[in-house]
Design an enzyme around this catalytic site. Structure first.
Site, short mmCIF file in Angstrom:
data_model
loop_
_atom_site.label_atom_id
_atom_site.label_comp_id
_atom_site.label_asym_id
_atom_site.label_seq_id
_atom_site.Cartn_x
_atom_site.Cartn_y
_atom_site.Cartn_z
CE1 TYR A 183 25.59 -27.14 -49.81
CE2 TYR A 183 25.30 -29.30 -50.80
CZ TYR A 183 24.84 -28.00 -50.57
OH TYR A 183 23.65 -27.58 -51.12
NE ARG A 230 23.70 -38.38 -52.68
CZ ARG A 230 22.74 -37.68 -53.25
NH1 ARG A 230 22.49 -36.44 -52.89
NH2 ARG A 230 21.99 -38.22 -54.19
N GLY A 323 15.02 -39.19 -56.43
CA GLY A 323 14.77 -37.98 -55.65
C GLY A 323 13.48 -37.31 -56.01
#
Ligand SMILES: Cc1cc2nc3c(=O)[nH]c(=O)nc-3n(C[C@H](O)[C@H](O)[C@H](O)COP(=O)(O)O)c2cc1C
Length: 369
Positions: A183, A230, A323
């Site tokens: 990202y 992160r 997750g």
């Protein structure tokens, strides 16, 4: 020898005591409304999973331009902040510490979801290849992003600050900066997506500048030890390539030490976004980067109870995220503690839809076990 720590020992992050070392990592579930406003269904979802010591929200966008998909929540409008409050409160009431993951997708967006209908922005006009954008009408190629000007960059840095202020106002205990998975921040870090010749490209000092500016801005709105970062140092997912990952990410980790942030959240090399893959040939061992970091380290990716306990025992991690296991096992800590069987993940309802595949996974109490 006794293990150093176990999943059920307490830990301290940002001056707050966590009841265990189990983390709900950020998981996009696309249950906000079309304006990125959290819904009551999300309140139920997070409440169910608040047995984790630390709950990190799904990726939450800092501006309308920052999103890649519909129904992703935001933290830029008053309506979003107001709607986050009961969601955060529900998880806190159950005893969790709750952080918001702040997200800008950069070139992973598409003109079809941009407010101005133009291609998204990125550090450089380099399109993602080898992957396709999931549009409303099926998979299509990614577009060549528009190169951010320095004025645009300053505006985005400000937007991160506003989102952090909004997160505090919504009741979040802290924020996690999403600098992983290809990202926007990761696009600045990697030389495969950043060929700028100004202060934000070229040298490591320059490619890490955007990350440092964002952290500095966040710290104007909340204490430095309430900020986590992160990273997915080994991932090539979404064309996130760097010619020297080891040098890049060890430099980033050393810089994070200087800031004294609250935690570093490392994604394991075998993870490509949301799936498990073969470890890339140029992967950087998690233990190597974790050892460089002076503070709390969270490790996520492919772990079960036994492998997580090993990470804690050998000192690689202080906390471990689960997750996919948490999606299908809302009461995962209780199941670990009682050695109860785990529910498998179902393919329906992972992204978008209603309660199915979201809040309808059974918990032991509800099933009378
Ligand atoms: C449905 C789904 C959504 C995800 N959304 C995010 C996200 O919003 N932000 C993020 O940093 N990682 C996201 N991830 C990655 C997870 O946080 C985690 O790193 C990954 O699932 C590997 O951990 P696991 O093997 O325990 O599932 C997502 C993963 C899944 C399965």
């Amino acid at each position: 020898m006794e293990p150093k720590n176990s999943l059920f020992d307490t830990a301290v992050v940002g001056g707050q005591r966590l009841r265990n070392r189990i983390v709900l990592p950020p998981l996009t579930r696309s249950r906000a409304d079309d304006d990125g406003v959290p819904t009551p269904l999300m309140e139920e979802y997070y409440r169910q999973r608040a047995g984790a010591g630390l709950v990190i929200s799904e990726g939450t966008v800092i501006a309308p331009q920052a999103t890649a998909y519909t129904r992703v929540p935001g933290l830029y409008s008053a309506e979003q902040v107001a709607a986050w409050r009961p969601v955060v409160e529900a998880a806190k009431r159950e005893g969790a510490v709750v952080y918001a993951q702040l997200w800008h997708v950069g070139r992973q967006s598409h003109s079809s979801v941009q407010p101005d209908g133009l291609p998204p922005n990125g550090p450089s006009p380099i399109a993602i290849t080898g992957y396709q954008y999931r549009s409303a009408n099926g998979r299509i190629p990614y577009e060549t992003p528009r190169e951010l000007t320095t004025a645009d960059i300053a505006e985005i840095v400000q937007a991160y600050g506003t989102a952090a202020r909004n997160a505090v106002s919504a009741g979040f205990d802290g924020v996690e900066l999403h600098a992983a998975n290809g990202y926007l921040i990761d696009q600045f870090l990697n030389d495969g997506s950043n060929c700028r010749t100004d202060l934000y490209g070229g040298s490591l000092e320059n490619r890490t500048r955007f990350l440092r500016e964002v952290i500095t801005e966040l710290a104007r709105h909340l204490p430095m030890d309430r900020i986590g970062v992160r990273l997915s140092p080994s991932s090539d997912w979404m064309d996130a390539h760097d010619s020297d990952k080891r040098t890049l990410y060890s430099t980033v980790v050393r810089q994070l030490n200087d800031f004294r942030i609250g935690y570093l959240h490392l994604v394991e090399p075998e993870i490509a976004g949301s799936t498990t893959v073969d470890r890339p040939a140029d992967s950087v061992p998690t233990a190597e980067l974790a050892a460089l970091f002076d503070g709390v380290v969270i490790v996520t990716g492919g772990h079960d109870q036994a492998s997580a306990e090993r990470l804690l025992a050998d000192g690689t991690a202080d906390l471990v995220g689960f997750g996919r296991l948490f999606i299908s096992n809302p009461d995962l800590p209780r199941r670990f503690q009682t050695q109860a069987p785990l529910e498998p993940l179902r393919p329906t309802g992972i992204y978008g839809g209603g309660p199915e595949g979201y809040t309808d996974y059974p918990s032991l109490a509800a099933s009378g076990a």
